[in-house]
Design a protein around this motif. Sequence first.
Motif, PDB file in Angstrom:
ATOM      1  N   GLN A  39      57.347  -4.722  57.391  1.00 41.66           N
ATOM      2  CA  GLN A  39      56.453  -4.552  56.156  1.00 41.66           C
ATOM      3  C   GLN A  39      55.834  -5.141  54.973  1.00 41.66           C
ATOM      4  O   GLN A  39      56.445  -6.434  54.450  1.00 41.66           O
ATOM      5  CB  GLN A  39      56.671  -3.221  55.453  1.00 41.66           C
ATOM      6  CG  GLN A  39      56.207  -3.188  54.856  1.00 41.66           C
ATOM      7  CD  GLN A  39      56.773  -2.054  54.393  1.00 41.66           C
ATOM      8  OE1 GLN A  39      57.405  -0.837  54.730  1.00 41.66           O
ATOM      9  NE2 GLN A  39      55.614  -0.453  53.798  1.00 41.66           N
ATOM     10  N   LYS A  43      51.104  -2.520  53.087  1.00 39.28           N
ATOM     11  CA  LYS A  43      50.589  -2.292  54.734  1.00 39.28           C
ATOM     12  C   LYS A  43      52.097  -1.082  54.877  1.00 39.28           C
ATOM     13  O   LYS A  43      52.840  -1.110  54.304  1.00 39.28           O
ATOM     14  CB  LYS A  43      50.556  -3.167  55.867  1.00 39.28           C
ATOM     15  CG  LYS A  43      49.525  -4.244  55.217  1.00 39.28           C
ATOM     16  CD  LYS A  43      49.188  -5.289  56.520  1.00 39.28           C
ATOM     17  CE  LYS A  43      47.663  -5.983  55.730  1.00 39.28           C
ATOM     18  NZ  LYS A  43      47.480  -6.914  57.185  1.00 39.28           N
ATOM     19  N   GLU A  44      51.875  -0.394  55.776  1.00 42.18           N
ATOM     20  CA  GLU A  44      52.936   0.228  56.575  1.00 42.18           C
ATOM     21  C   GLU A  44      53.720  -1.183  57.620  1.00 42.18           C
ATOM     22  O   GLU A  44      53.141  -1.723  57.869  1.00 42.18           O
ATOM     23  CB  GLU A  44      52.093   1.101  57.330  1.00 42.18           C
ATOM     24  CG  GLU A  44      51.595   2.227  56.435  1.00 42.18           C
ATOM     25  CD  GLU A  44      50.918   3.606  57.569  1.00 42.18           C
ATOM     26  OE1 GLU A  44      50.363   4.897  57.484  1.00 42.18           O
ATOM     27  OE2 GLU A  44      51.182   3.520  58.591  1.00 42.18           O
ATOM     28  N   ARG A  45      54.736  -0.427  57.393  1.00 47.57           N
ATOM     29  CA  ARG A  45      55.462  -0.534  58.257  1.00 47.57           C
ATOM     30  C   ARG A  45      55.825  -0.967  59.942  1.00 47.57           C
ATOM     31  O   ARG A  45      54.773  -0.015  60.490  1.00 47.57           O
ATOM     32  CB  ARG A  45      57.206  -0.060  58.291  1.00 47.57           C
ATOM     33  CG  ARG A  45      57.886  -0.940  59.066  1.00 47.57           C
ATOM     34  CD  ARG A  45      59.673   0.390  59.020  1.00 47.57           C
ATOM     35  NE  ARG A  45      60.086  -0.061  57.231  1.00 47.57           N
ATOM     36  CZ  ARG A  45      61.391   0.518  57.234  1.00 47.57           C
ATOM     37  NH1 ARG A  45      61.518   1.232  57.710  1.00 47.57           N
ATOM     38  NH2 ARG A  45      61.787   0.493  55.771  1.00 47.57           N
ATOM     39  N   ALA A  46      55.438  -2.051  60.258  1.00 51.02           N
ATOM     40  CA  ALA A  46      54.908  -2.411  62.085  1.00 51.02           C
ATOM     41  C   ALA A  46      55.845  -3.020  63.049  1.00 51.02           C
ATOM     42  O   ALA A  46      56.405  -3.698  62.163  1.00 51.02           O
ATOM     43  CB  ALA A  46      53.814  -3.118  61.433  1.00 51.02           C
TER      44      ALA A  46
END
Length: 119
Positions: A39, A43-46
């Motif tokens: 993350q 931003k969102e966790r990827a």
Amino acid sequence: QVQAVESGGGLVQAGGSLRLSCAASDRTFNPYDMGWFRQAPGKERAFVGRITWNTGDTYYIDSVKGRFTISRDNAKNTGYLQMNSLKPEDTAAYYCAFRSRATRQYDVWGQGTQVTVSS
């Protein structure tokens, strides 16, 4: 209840390497697989990649293929994320997660560890 304990991470210059570890607290725990996620700020966790625990089969997102390697030591119930040729865009908090055989969901998460790559 099994827990995932992460270690590793830190600050490295671009082009450098780091290795993250993720240990399951219960050595009898036999997950379906282990995934690594990251993350970045804002931003969102990827999803980054995963390893099937019994077979060792791996899968990576395109942006880390050839640079990151996921492995595991079944005897230690520990997984690893070896990161080479690091880039500033790899800077993020990295999380490991085990997917249970019963739920087939990533329901055992590590606490996260920061990786910062300077240019």
